[in-house]
Design a protein around this motif. Structure first.
Motif, short mmCIF file in Angstrom:
data_model
loop_
_atom_site.label_atom_id
_atom_site.label_comp_id
_atom_site.label_asym_id
_atom_site.label_seq_id
_atom_site.Cartn_x
_atom_site.Cartn_y
_atom_site.Cartn_z
N GLU A 43 0.86 -1.17 0.00
CA GLU A 43 0.00 0.00 0.00
C GLU A 43 0.91 1.23 0.00
O GLU A 43 1.83 1.33 0.81
CB GLU A 43 -0.88 0.01 1.25
N LYS A 44 0.66 2.15 -0.93
CA LYS A 44 1.45 3.36 -1.03
C LYS A 44 0.74 4.47 -0.27
O LYS A 44 -0.43 4.75 -0.50
CB LYS A 44 1.63 3.75 -2.51
N MET A 45 1.47 5.11 0.65
CA MET A 45 0.91 6.19 1.45
C MET A 45 1.69 7.47 1.16
O MET A 45 2.92 7.47 1.28
CB MET A 45 0.98 5.84 2.93
N GLN A 46 0.98 8.53 0.76
CA GLN A 46 1.62 9.80 0.45
C GLN A 46 1.02 10.89 1.31
O GLN A 46 -0.20 10.98 1.43
CB GLN A 46 1.41 10.16 -1.01
N ALA A 47 1.88 11.73 1.88
CA ALA A 47 1.43 12.86 2.68
C ALA A 47 2.54 13.90 2.73
O ALA A 47 3.70 13.56 2.98
CB ALA A 47 1.05 12.42 4.08
N CYS A 48 2.20 15.13 2.47
CA CYS A 48 3.14 16.24 2.57
C CYS A 48 4.43 16.00 1.77
O CYS A 48 5.52 16.33 2.22
CB CYS A 48 3.48 16.52 4.03
N GLY A 49 4.31 15.35 0.62
CA GLY A 49 5.47 15.11 -0.23
C GLY A 49 6.26 13.86 0.09
O GLY A 49 7.13 13.46 -0.67
N ALA A 50 5.97 13.24 1.23
CA ALA A 50 6.67 12.01 1.61
C ALA A 50 5.91 10.79 1.09
O ALA A 50 4.68 10.78 1.05
CB ALA A 50 6.80 11.92 3.12
N VAL A 51 6.63 9.76 0.69
CA VAL A 51 6.03 8.52 0.22
C VAL A 51 6.52 7.37 1.10
O VAL A 51 7.72 7.22 1.31
CB VAL A 51 6.39 8.23 -1.25
N ASP A 52 5.58 6.61 1.63
CA ASP A 52 5.91 5.44 2.44
C ASP A 52 5.15 4.24 1.88
O ASP A 52 4.14 4.39 1.21
CB ASP A 52 5.49 5.65 3.90
N TYR A 53 5.66 3.05 2.16
CA TYR A 53 5.02 1.82 1.70
C TYR A 53 4.73 0.95 2.91
O TYR A 53 5.55 0.84 3.82
CB TYR A 53 5.92 1.09 0.71
N PHE A 54 3.56 0.31 2.90
CA PHE A 54 3.13 -0.52 4.02
C PHE A 54 2.70 -1.89 3.51
O PHE A 54 1.91 -2.00 2.58
CB PHE A 54 1.95 0.16 4.74
#
Length: 75
Positions: A43-54
């Motif tokens: 799952e790709k999570m994007q917030a405030c320009g940051a990208v994280d994967y879960f």
């Protein structure tokens, strides 16, 4: 990081979001991030320009340096 067509190995052109197009094959591909531990989609999570994967299969947050990318053909 440059993306390449899984069919002809030419460079893919980014369209929008996670879609890429191969001008040589005239096909569109969706980029899918895979967990390096279980090889299942992340799952790709994007917030405030940051990208994280879960990983929803027990591996939690995955560093973008560890993910594998796959390109699947769209109809």
């Amino acid at each position: 990081m440059e993306a390449y067509c899984p069919h002809c190995h030419q460079a893919l052109l980014w369209q929008q979001g996670n879609l890429y197009h191969c001008e040589a094959c005239h096909k569109t591909y969706q980029q899918v991030a895979l967990c390096p531990d279980c090889n299942k989609p992340l799952e790709k999570m994007q917030a405030c320009g940051a990208v994280d994967y879960f990983c929803q299969h027990g591996h939690g947050l995955i560093s973008k340096k560890r993910i594998s990318l796959r390109y699947t053909e769209q109809a």
